[in-house]
Design a protein around this motif. Structure first.
Motif, PDB file in Angstrom:
ATOM      1  N   ASP A  23      56.906  39.971 -95.629  1.00 50.09           N
ATOM      2  CA  ASP A  23      57.645  39.465 -94.465  1.00 50.09           C
ATOM      3  C   ASP A  23      58.345  38.139 -94.757  1.00 50.09           C
ATOM      4  N   GLY A  24      58.156  37.613 -95.968  1.00 49.90           N
ATOM      5  CA  GLY A  24      58.861  36.399 -96.363  1.00 49.90           C
ATOM      6  C   GLY A  24      58.096  35.103 -96.188  1.00 49.90           C
ATOM      7  N   HIS A  25      56.820  35.174 -95.901  1.00 52.83           N
ATOM      8  CA  HIS A  25      56.012  33.969 -95.726  1.00 52.83           C
ATOM      9  C   HIS A  25      55.444  33.492 -97.064  1.00 52.83           C
ATOM     10  N   GLU A  26      54.971  32.253 -97.071  1.00 52.66           N
ATOM     11  CA  GLU A  26      54.237  31.726 -98.217  1.00 52.66           C
ATOM     12  C   GLU A  26      52.752  31.942 -97.979  1.00 52.66           C
ATOM     13  N   VAL A  27      52.059  32.397 -99.009  1.00 47.05           N
ATOM     14  CA  VAL A  27      50.627  32.644 -98.885  1.00 47.05           C
ATOM     15  C   VAL A  27      49.881  31.939-100.003  1.00 47.05           C
ATOM     16  N   ALA A  75      47.679  23.560-100.071  1.00 46.72           N
ATOM     17  CA  ALA A  75      48.434  24.588 -99.346  1.00 46.72           C
ATOM     18  C   ALA A  75      49.183  24.036 -98.146  1.00 46.72           C
ATOM     19  N   LYS A  76      48.610  23.040 -97.462  1.00 46.14           N
ATOM     20  CA  LYS A  76      49.214  22.484 -96.230  1.00 46.14           C
ATOM     21  C   LYS A  76      49.655  23.610 -95.285  1.00 46.14           C
ATOM     22  N   PRO A  77      48.722  24.467 -94.863  1.00 42.53           N
ATOM     23  CA  PRO A  77      49.110  25.658 -94.101  1.00 42.53           C
ATOM     24  C   PRO A  77      49.420  25.389 -92.632  1.00 42.53           C
TER      25      PRO A  77
END
Length: 338
Positions: A23-27, A75-77
């Motif tokens: 979906d284009g997110h960073e994981v 990660a700084k989520p």
């Protein structure tokens, strides 16, 4: 968005991470790579995720607070999804300390970091096992869950209670979701579907507990992932309290905390499940009927109304569709990863 997921080499964590990456997110994912089952399967999942440039994976244990802290801070989520745990109802009879370390100490470490970051939304995996042998069906989130039948279920109920206290004290939103018998491709070898398919191909009997009289609310993995993705956008708050007639929202009156069932509300009898596997495999199973195992429950049955009210979604993949998809994956890839 940036997601931090624990347990990305595990069954559910892998599928969720892959969906978010697509979906284009960073994981940013972590996994302990424990020996609970063959590492080949976990390594294959990790390798598939590593194909995505926006995936960062690290190996380490939840109980190692130094490792976990470094990973989360890097990660700084925006959203943290805590799936890693010592899984398995029956294994909790053999090695309860693994559940204490991972499910309680590990979860406390996650809560502490979420508090420090004032995370936008923390999501925690729980289980339908917290309902125990509740005679009232379907299981509703507001039902009593104070009589766990296994230590695994007790640790999961404890994580819900710990999470509520942190949401109250430190005012960051937490959603705890209860899984109902998740299955599908890339599943764990200790799960019934994986064990049955292997035994059938090996010409060995399949062990059917409870004399086949149990039933389960099977939830296909892609349906589960869809539900989690949708819920991730609904951080618990008074603004989204459900007031729909007939639906009891579990949003706390003391904290931004909510519990949600993730199941379709369509339980299937164990013998029907076996027959579905036989049809997908194209061969009969040798059946070994056994009494109920210690800690097992006779049935699981989710009330999906709250999930539907919050997200507009209810898991709906039939067991026939889901088992067929698993068998195709198992024959193509899974057999080599046992």
């Amino acid at each position: 968005m940036r997601y931090f997921i624990t347990g990305t080499a595990g069954f559910i964590g892998f599928h969720l991470a892959r969906r978010l990456l697509e979906d284009g997110h960073e994981v940013f994912g972590i996994d302990g790579m424990t020996q609970y089952y063959n590492l080949k399967l976990k390594e294959a999942r990790n390798a598939a995720l590593a194909q995505f440039p926006s995936f960062t994976g690290r190996i380490g244990m939840l109980e190692d607070n130094g490792f976990l802290r470094e990973a989360v801070m890097a990660a700084k989520p925006d959203v943290m999804i805590h799936l890693a745990a010592q899984a398995g109802v029956r294994y909790s009879l053999e090695n309860p300390k693994a559940y204490l370390d991972s499910n309680l100490v590990g979860t406390w470490n996650i809560l502490e970091l979420a508090k420090e970051l004032q995370i936008g939304h923390l999501m925690l995996a729980s289980t339908s096992s917290v309902y125990g042998a509740n005679p009232e069906v379907p299981f509703r989130e507001s039902d009593k869950t104070d009589e766990p039948l296994t230590f695994y279920a007790a640790t999961k109920k404890a994580t819900e209670l710990m999470a509520h206290s942190y949401a109250h004290l430190y005012k960051f939103p937490i959603t705890a979701f209860r899984f109902f018998t998740v299955y599908g491709p890339w599943g764990r070898p200790d799960m019934a579907l994986f064990k049955f398919a292997k035994a059938m191909l090996d010409g060995q009997p399949i062990e059917i507990y409870g004399e086949g009289k149990m039933s389960r609310d099977f939830t296909y993995i892609e349906d589960l992932v869809e539900a989690i993705v949708r819920l991730s956008a609904v951080a618990p708050a008074e603004a989204n309290r459900v007031t729909k007639p007939g639906v009891s929202d579990t949003l706390s009156h003391q904290a931004p905390f909510r519990v949600v069932n993730l199941g379709g509300g369509q339980p299937v009898g164990l013998m029907e499940f076996v027959e579905t596997i036989e049809k997908a495999m194209g061969q009969p199973a040798i059946r070994k009927m056994l009494p109920m195992q210690k800690g097992d429950v006779p049935r699981t049955f989710a009330a999906p109304d709250l999930l539907q009210a919050l997200t507009g979604y209810t898991p709906s993949t039939t067991v026939e569709e889901g088992v067929k998809a698993f068998v195709e994956w198992y024959l193509d890839q899974g057999r080599a990863l046992e």
